[in-house]
Design a protein around this motif. Structure first.
Motif, PDB file in Angstrom:
ATOM      1  N   GLY A   1      44.141  60.494  61.482  1.00 31.84           N
ATOM      2  CA  GLY A   1      43.742  59.654  60.192  1.00 31.84           C
ATOM      3  C   GLY A   1      44.664  59.366  59.501  1.00 31.84           C
ATOM      4  O   GLY A   1      45.444  58.969  60.208  1.00 31.84           O
ATOM      5  N   PRO A   2      44.222  59.299  57.568  1.00 28.23           N
ATOM      6  CA  PRO A   2      45.469  58.960  57.075  1.00 28.23           C
ATOM      7  C   PRO A   2      46.168  59.075  56.666  1.00 28.23           C
ATOM      8  O   PRO A   2      47.230  58.136  56.766  1.00 28.23           O
TER       9      PRO A   2
ATOM     10  N   LEU B   1      52.203  57.888  58.895  1.00 28.55           N
ATOM     11  CA  LEU B   1      52.958  58.083  59.625  1.00 28.55           C
ATOM     12  C   LEU B   1      53.510  57.411  60.805  1.00 28.55           C
ATOM     13  O   LEU B   1      54.662  56.550  60.958  1.00 28.55           O
ATOM     14  N   ILE B   2      52.704  56.362  61.432  1.00 32.35           N
ATOM     15  CA  ILE B   2      53.118  55.540  61.949  1.00 32.35           C
ATOM     16  C   ILE B   2      53.567  54.447  61.440  1.00 32.35           C
ATOM     17  O   ILE B   2      54.794  53.670  62.358  1.00 32.35           O
ATOM     18  N   LYS B   3      52.448  53.857  60.474  1.00 34.30           N
ATOM     19  CA  LYS B   3      53.336  52.632  59.576  1.00 34.30           C
ATOM     20  C   LYS B   3      54.333  52.587  58.753  1.00 34.30           C
ATOM     21  O   LYS B   3      55.696  51.710  59.666  1.00 34.30           O
TER      22      LYS B   3
END
Length: 210
Positions: free
Chosen positions: A30-31, A36-38
């Motif tokens: 999800g967004p 968080l990954i970015k």
């Protein structure tokens, strides 16, 4: 699906065949997870950049350290060389003057030898005057000049008053007599003139009234 198969005793057994399972679907992040990954990827890149910058800084530090050591060694060499040159300069600064004074000294020695044999005092005086002029020229050529005194206005930066004479014949502070001549070396006073200075009577009376 059910199929009939024979068992060991010849009886037919119903066997239920398992149906192939469908692959599980991976849920798309999800967004929040994407953000968080970015953020993690950005942090990783920042760490890599920081490590690279740290390595460059370490290299620059080592280069600066080497340069500083070289400059320190060069400075020490220059300091020692300059000190030696200064010592040599001070040691031989008056060499030219001494050589010229040697000529005067030798002329004076010859004059003294001739004075012992001289019968004519006029020639002796003439010889001494020539030596005096030679000596004076050597000193003047090296920057020595006498300080004017008799008849001049008293200057505390050039003259030293040893006595005062009360008189109305001269303006107040006029140098009447010189006890010892003063000298300047290249515009610097190296010996003050010792003089007698005039003081007017009315000035003395005013000072006594005060």
């Amino acid at each position: 699906m059910v199929s009939n198969k024979e068992g060991k005793e010849g009886k037919r057994v119903d066997v239920k065949e398992s149906e192939p399972s469908e692959p599980e679907e991976i849920e798309e992040p999800g967004p929040h997870e994407k953000a968080l990954i970015k953020e993690l990827e950005d942090t990783k890149k920042q760490l890599e950049d920081a490590k690279k910058q740290l390595d460059e800084t370490k290299k620059q530090h080592e280069d600066c350290k080497d340069s500083l050591l070289r400059l320190s060694a060069e400075f020490e060499n220059v300091r020692k060389r300059t000190l030696k040159e200064k010592e040599e300069f001070v040691k031989y600064a008056n060499e030219k003057l001494i050589l010229e004074l040697i000529d005067v000294m030798e002329n004076l020695e010859r004059g003294l030898e001739n004075a012992k044999k001289a019968e004519n005092k006029d020639k002796l005086i003439e010889g001494m005057e020539l030596i005096y002029k030679q000596f004076k020229n050597v000193l003047e050529k090296n920057g020595l000049t006498p300080i004017k005194a008799p008849g001049e206005k008293f200057d505390p930066y050039k003259h030293e008053a040893m006595m005062q004479t009360i008189t109305d014949e001269y303006e107040d502070g006029t140098i009447l007599e010189e006890f010892a001549r003063g000298y300047m070396l290249n515009n610097k006073v190296i010996r003050y003139s010792k003089v007698r200075v005039s003081k007017r009577k009315e000035d003395k009376i005013e000072n006594e009234v005060k």
